[in-house]
Design an enzyme around this catalytic site. Sequence first.
Site, PDB file in Angstrom:
ATOM      1  N   ASP A 269      59.825  32.685  37.498  1.00  0.00           N
ATOM      2  CA  ASP A 269      58.729  32.879  36.540  1.00  0.00           C
ATOM      3  C   ASP A 269      58.822  31.990  35.299  1.00  0.00           C
ATOM      4  O   ASP A 269      57.924  32.010  34.458  1.00  0.00           O
ATOM      5  CB  ASP A 269      58.663  34.355  36.116  1.00  0.00           C
ATOM      6  CG  ASP A 269      59.972  34.842  35.521  1.00  0.00           C
ATOM      7  OD1 ASP A 269      61.025  34.212  35.784  1.00  0.00           O
ATOM      8  OD2 ASP A 269      59.959  35.840  34.792  1.00  0.00           O
TER       9      ASP A 269
ATOM     10  N   GLU B  31      75.202  36.086  32.350  1.00  0.00           N
ATOM     11  CA  GLU B  31      75.421  34.647  32.188  1.00  0.00           C
ATOM     12  C   GLU B  31      76.800  34.381  31.604  1.00  0.00           C
ATOM     13  O   GLU B  31      77.549  33.535  32.096  1.00  0.00           O
ATOM     14  CB  GLU B  31      74.358  34.041  31.258  1.00  0.00           C
ATOM     15  CG  GLU B  31      72.930  34.104  31.780  1.00  0.00           C
ATOM     16  CD  GLU B  31      72.204  35.421  31.449  1.00  0.00           C
ATOM     17  OE1 GLU B  31      72.878  36.385  31.007  1.00  0.00           O
ATOM     18  OE2 GLU B  31      70.976  35.479  31.636  1.00  0.00           O
TER      19      GLU B  31
HETATM   20  C1  UGA Z   1      66.462  37.689  32.208  1.00  0.00           C
HETATM   21  C2  UGA Z   1      67.160  36.415  32.662  1.00  0.00           C
HETATM   22  O1  UGA Z   1      66.328  35.295  32.421  1.00  0.00           O
HETATM   23  C3  UGA Z   1      67.459  36.539  34.162  1.00  0.00           C
HETATM   24  O2  UGA Z   1      67.980  35.336  34.633  1.00  0.00           O
HETATM   25  C4  UGA Z   1      68.437  37.715  34.339  1.00  0.00           C
HETATM   26  O3  UGA Z   1      68.691  37.903  35.713  1.00  0.00           O
HETATM   27  C5  UGA Z   1      67.801  38.982  33.795  1.00  0.00           C
HETATM   28  O4  UGA Z   1      67.339  38.811  32.452  1.00  0.00           O
HETATM   29  C6  UGA Z   1      68.828  40.109  33.848  1.00  0.00           C
HETATM   30  O5  UGA Z   1      69.366  40.456  32.807  1.00  0.00           O
HETATM   31  O6  UGA Z   1      69.134  40.575  34.956  1.00  0.00           O
HETATM   32  P1  UGA Z   1      63.946  38.415  33.083  1.00  0.00           P
HETATM   33  O7  UGA Z   1      62.852  37.485  32.790  1.00  0.00           O
HETATM   34  O8  UGA Z   1      64.021  39.694  32.296  1.00  0.00           O
HETATM   35  O9  UGA Z   1      65.299  37.658  33.008  1.00  0.00           O
HETATM   36  O10 UGA Z   1      64.028  38.782  34.664  1.00  0.00           O
HETATM   37  P2  UGA Z   1      63.022  38.473  35.837  1.00  0.00           P
HETATM   38  O11 UGA Z   1      62.371  37.159  35.647  1.00  0.00           O
HETATM   39  O12 UGA Z   1      62.173  39.663  36.046  1.00  0.00           O
HETATM   40  O13 UGA Z   1      64.043  38.387  37.086  1.00  0.00           O
HETATM   41  C7  UGA Z   1      64.953  37.319  37.249  1.00  0.00           C
HETATM   42  C8  UGA Z   1      64.846  36.768  38.684  1.00  0.00           C
HETATM   43  O14 UGA Z   1      65.130  37.816  39.618  1.00  0.00           O
HETATM   44  C9  UGA Z   1      63.442  36.237  39.012  1.00  0.00           C
HETATM   45  O15 UGA Z   1      63.546  35.039  39.741  1.00  0.00           O
HETATM   46  C10 UGA Z   1      62.829  37.354  39.840  1.00  0.00           C
HETATM   47  O16 UGA Z   1      61.887  36.898  40.801  1.00  0.00           O
HETATM   48  C11 UGA Z   1      64.049  37.987  40.523  1.00  0.00           C
HETATM   49  N1  UGA Z   1      63.877  39.427  40.821  1.00  0.00           N
HETATM   50  C12 UGA Z   1      63.467  40.292  39.850  1.00  0.00           C
HETATM   51  C13 UGA Z   1      64.142  39.897  42.097  1.00  0.00           C
HETATM   52  O17 UGA Z   1      64.509  39.130  42.986  1.00  0.00           O
HETATM   53  N2  UGA Z   1      63.971  41.246  42.359  1.00  0.00           N
HETATM   54  C14 UGA Z   1      63.542  42.120  41.412  1.00  0.00           C
HETATM   55  O18 UGA Z   1      63.403  43.331  41.716  1.00  0.00           O
HETATM   56  C15 UGA Z   1      63.294  41.637  40.129  1.00  0.00           C
HETATM   57 MN    MN Z   2      61.911  36.078  33.970  1.00  0.00          MN
END
Ligand code: UGA
Ligand code: MN
Length: 318
Positions: A189, A274
């Site tokens: 995203d 991270e």
């Molecule tokens: C922030 C960080 O930018 C992420 O890299 C980190 O993993 C996350 O916090 C965390 O603390 O776990 P954020 O924008 O809040 O990220 O998270 P998302 O963009 O919703 O998810 C990170 C990645 O995991 C995305 O590529 C998303 O597609 C994937 N994801 C999310 C899944 O594969 N499954 C899910 O149920 C939710």
């Molecule tokens: Mn994100």
Amino acid sequence: MEFSGIDNMRLRTFLFWFLGFSVFIIIYKLNAIESDVEKLRFLKETLSLNKQQLQLTEHQLQLIEHLYQNKVGQGLPIIYAITPTYWRHVQKAELTRVSQTLALVPNIHWIVIEDSEERTELVTNLLNDSKVVYTHLNAKTPPFEKLQKKEERWTKHRGIEQRNAGLQWLRDNLELGRDKGIVYFMDDDNTYSVKLFHEISKVKRVGVWPVGLVGGLNAEAPIVSGGVVTGWKTGWRSNREFATDMAGFAINLNLILEKTNAGFSYKMEHGLLESEFLSYFTTKAELEALADGCTKVYVWHTRTETPTVKGTIPYLEV
Ligand code: UGA
Ligand code: MN
């Protein structure tokens, strides 16, 4: 010491032949490289022209193109971009944006891991249509680790299972010493400038740079003093050893292949994924400050609003 006339003469003759020979070797080598690339181009075009008879898939042709570009690009390391992704209405839009950025990067190998029981048709089609070399995997987040409707976003980690599956693929398929590359965690995203990949290509061990629109600031960034990272400007817990977002660093493949136990875990403290992951590989002082000494923003932690979808047109894949 003085040289006699004869010694002087010999020295000159020797130098003359030595220089002549060196020039000959250089021209010979350049010719060899040139014809090598030519042969490869010829082979690539022949394969492409006869793809039907040879039953080559688009993906195989892409792979050949990739190998060719790497040969021509001489030395550009492959960037293994690991992307977790999951179904929601905006998934295809997010992946389209990311894939079309990656199509502009010659040295990319995109590892896409779906958070699902099976690899879906939507992602399969999207990857097939993209002009990117890819590997398509799936790894489902266990239900009890998945964010529930009423829970706060920060209470659950995201992408753990999928990033670990990506790391496992690297360790199963690539070999220390043989394969060269750089590993980057690329959430589906965010918004990525092509310039970021020029920076990632420079990573020797671990590189860092600013990330825009994150942590309640216009950007979070490493603090650089005399070329060395000394701390972090962040909106939250800047005393973390590595106070960077997932989008703010990349690691040499050698390190990933050496430290086979390095990965992500649900046990890690929230917001520390991270920092804990980076501690396997490096110290703060060793970090390479990229993007003009961490003065430029080439990636943004954008988030897409969840759209209200009140109905669906069944025959459209959106
Ligand atoms: C922030 C960080 O930018 C992420 O890299 C980190 O993993 C996350 O916090 C965390 O603390 O776990 P954020 O924008 O809040 O990220 O998270 P998302 O963009 O919703 O998810 C990170 C990645 O995991 C995305 O590529 C998303 O597609 C994937 N994801 C999310 C899944 O594969 N499954 C899910 O149920 C939710
Ligand atoms: Mn994100």
